[in-house]
Design an enzyme around this catalytic site. Structure first.
Site, PDB file in Angstrom:
ATOM      1  N   SER A   1      31.082  53.390  46.207  1.00 44.29           N
ATOM      2  CA  SER A   1      31.773  53.251  47.499  1.00 44.29           C
ATOM      3  C   SER A   1      32.398  51.887  47.712  1.00 44.29           C
ATOM      4  O   SER A   1      32.272  51.280  48.777  1.00 44.29           O
ATOM      5  CB  SER A   1      30.830  53.595  48.662  1.00 44.29           C
ATOM      6  OG  SER A   1      30.479  54.945  48.627  1.00 44.29           O
TER       7      SER A   1
ATOM      8  N   SER B   1      35.504  51.398  48.132  1.00 48.68           N
ATOM      9  CA  SER B   1      36.521  51.533  49.173  1.00 48.68           C
ATOM     10  C   SER B   1      35.897  51.488  50.559  1.00 48.68           C
ATOM     11  O   SER B   1      36.414  50.822  51.467  1.00 48.68           O
ATOM     12  CB  SER B   1      37.306  52.832  48.984  1.00 48.68           C
ATOM     13  OG  SER B   1      36.449  53.948  48.970  1.00 48.68           O
TER      14      SER B   1
ATOM     15  N   GLY C   1      31.549  55.093  41.675  1.00 48.09           N
ATOM     16  CA  GLY C   1      30.862  55.942  42.632  1.00 48.09           C
ATOM     17  C   GLY C   1      29.944  55.185  43.565  1.00 48.09           C
ATOM     18  O   GLY C   1      29.046  55.770  44.161  1.00 48.09           O
TER      19      GLY C   1
ATOM     20  N   ASP D   1      29.843  57.905  53.062  1.00 43.86           N
ATOM     21  CA  ASP D   1      30.055  56.565  52.524  1.00 43.86           C
ATOM     22  C   ASP D   1      30.120  55.522  53.631  1.00 43.86           C
ATOM     23  O   ASP D   1      29.441  54.494  53.591  1.00 43.86           O
ATOM     24  CB  ASP D   1      31.337  56.523  51.695  1.00 43.86           C
ATOM     25  CG  ASP D   1      31.246  57.357  50.439  1.00 43.86           C
ATOM     26  OD1 ASP D   1      30.168  57.911  50.170  1.00 43.86           O
ATOM     27  OD2 ASP D   1      32.261  57.457  49.730  1.00 43.86           O
TER      28      ASP D   1
ATOM     29  N   GLU E   1      40.497  56.020  55.737  1.00 46.39           N
ATOM     30  CA  GLU E   1      40.610  56.488  54.355  1.00 46.39           C
ATOM     31  C   GLU E   1      41.245  57.875  54.281  1.00 46.39           C
ATOM     32  O   GLU E   1      42.060  58.151  53.407  1.00 46.39           O
ATOM     33  CB  GLU E   1      39.238  56.499  53.683  1.00 46.39           C
ATOM     34  CG  GLU E   1      39.304  56.753  52.194  1.00 46.39           C
ATOM     35  CD  GLU E   1      38.139  56.172  51.433  1.00 46.39           C
ATOM     36  OE1 GLU E   1      37.990  56.514  50.246  1.00 46.39           O
ATOM     37  OE2 GLU E   1      37.386  55.359  51.998  1.00 46.39           O
TER      38      GLU E   1
ATOM     39  N   SER F   1      43.321  39.139  47.725  1.00 47.14           N
ATOM     40  CA  SER F   1      42.144  39.585  46.998  1.00 47.14           C
ATOM     41  C   SER F   1      41.974  38.756  45.734  1.00 47.14           C
ATOM     42  O   SER F   1      42.949  38.480  45.025  1.00 47.14           O
ATOM     43  CB  SER F   1      42.282  41.058  46.610  1.00 47.14           C
ATOM     44  OG  SER F   1      41.354  41.396  45.595  1.00 47.14           O
TER      45      SER F   1
END
Length: 412
Positions: free
Chosen positions: A155, A157, A153, A201, A189, A96
């Site tokens: 999303s 992930s 908030g 999401d 998740e 990453s």
């Protein structure tokens, strides 16, 4: 609906610009270029391709998803991009740009939730969910770049999960129908990372269409793409990152969920989605305490606000949804009690500066605000919010004007 701080690797950039379709495409290309450069630098080779998944905001319908209700998200022109290529063995290496350090794991770690931790758990979780569903997941090398802010908030992930899932499905030639992908990403998740998200999401970041909001029935996962043409209405959607630190978000989220489950059990219904607005007064009288009543009232009225918003958007009466957005925020503030001072300040300042409507979006206790504003007043409203923050000594908010964007895609 949580977006765990520090969850997915990505940018924490202060986005302060107007986003059009052209600039969105250029921004995604830039993110893909960073992912590709990271892949070359780390692995000394070219990736087989790049896969992009957007962040999302929820236009309306908060804390309705785990109550089998309705939500109306749309995808943002902010993306997580995965550059990937197959490995010769069964193993996975992921790098990453956020950390610069690669993480490598094999089948044993992928098959045991909890063995891969931190941001890489979202990648391992996708591998785990695919393997657990019976798919032969190819070994792969992956490099990740992102412009979806963390902990806001939006999303981040789910965007990471969706991009990794798309990459592995394509690399392995896996026969995974697109309609099943959100549920599998959610399982990654829930089951591997341990975050209790609903289906919204992953559905939004995978299934959204450009120029539309995604009307999702969280009971049966059915969807309808609702036209959401802001340009036609001469309006802009301003997304305001409150920069508020998340305060007890995980515990409070779980507490709200338990309250809803208790209310449904007391009322003898499968979920609060089954309580109609017409029956609300009777249902309120049957609940044992004021807190449970207020939690239930938010969910029931919020479901109705989603349905009312869909009716207006189908009729292309976009401006008229403003009052529904504002009513949604009042319900979250007073009945569900999930807002914080920074969030309320942003909403109040935006409305005072002429916003057509404004509300918090996301699970609460931090995150972002949506403000529907006239196209020529976006900067005026943004400046008013910044001034209100400065007056109260809050960290300056970030703002971006956004258009509804397409979901997960392979970049050509």
């Amino acid at each position: 609906m949580t977006d765990p701080a520090g969850g997915a690797p990505g940018a924490t950039a202060d986005v302060e610009h107007t986003t059009t379709a052209g600039t969105a495409a250029r921004a995604t290309a830039g993110t893909a270029a960073r992912a590709t450069a990271g892949f070359r630098s780390r692995y000394g080779a070219e990736p087989a391709g790049c896969w992009a998944a957007p962040g999302r905001v929820n236009l309306i319908g908060e804390h309705t998803d785990y109550n089998d209700g309705y939500v109306l998200p749309f995808a943002l022109p902010l993306h997580t991009v995965v550059a990937a290529a197959p490995r010769d063995d069964t193993g996975w290496t992921v790098w990453s740009e956020l950390t610069g350090d690669p993480v490598e794991f094999g089948p044993a770690a992928a098959d045991e939730p909890g063995l891969v931790t931190g941001w890489a758990a979202y990648v391992a979780g996708v591998v785990w969910a695919l393997r657990d569903a019976g798919y032969a997941v190819p070994g792969a090398r992956l490099a990740i770049a992102s412009d979806v802010p963390l902990g806001s908030g939006l999303s981040s992930s789910a965007a990471l999960e969706a991009a990794v899932l798309a990459a592995l499905v394509d690399l392995g030639g896996l026969d995974l129908p697109s309609g099943e992908q959100p549920r599998l990403a959610r399982r990654a998740e829930n089951g591997y990372v341990g975050a209790p998200t609903g289906i919204m999401d992953q559905s939004a970041v995978i299934r959204c269409r450009a120029g539309h909001a995604l009307f999702l029935d969280c009971r049966d996962d059915s969807v309808e793409h609702i036209p959401f043409n802001l340009d036609e209405a001469r309006l802009t959607m301003l997304v305001i990152d409150s920069r508020a630190p998340h305060r007890h978000a995980d515990g409070e989220y779980a507490a709200r969920r338990r309250s809803c489950e208790r209310a449904a059990s007391t009322l003898g219904v499968p979920a609060l989605r089954d309580v109609a607005v017409a029956d609300l007064d009777d249902a309120l009288r049957r609940l044992p305490d004021d807190e449970t009543r207020r939690r239930m009232r938010h969910v029931v009225t919020e479901n109705q606000r989603v349905l009312d918003t869909v009716v207006l958007l189908r009729a292309r009466r976009v401006r008229e949804i403003g009052s529904l957005l504002t009513d949604s925020h009042a319900s979250m503030r007073d009945d569900f009690e999930i807002t914080v001072p920074e969030i309320d300040t942003a909403v109040e300042a935006a409305l005072a500066a002429g916003a057509v409507g404004a509300r918090m979006t996301g699970g609460g206790f931090g995150g972002c605000v949506l403000a529907l504003v006239d196209a020529d007043r976006a900067e005026t409203v943004a400046a008013a919010v910044r001034a209100a923050y400065a007056e109260r000594g809050f960290t300056a908010p970030g703002t971006v004007t956004a258009i509804p964007t397409a979901g997960t895609t392979r970049l050509r």
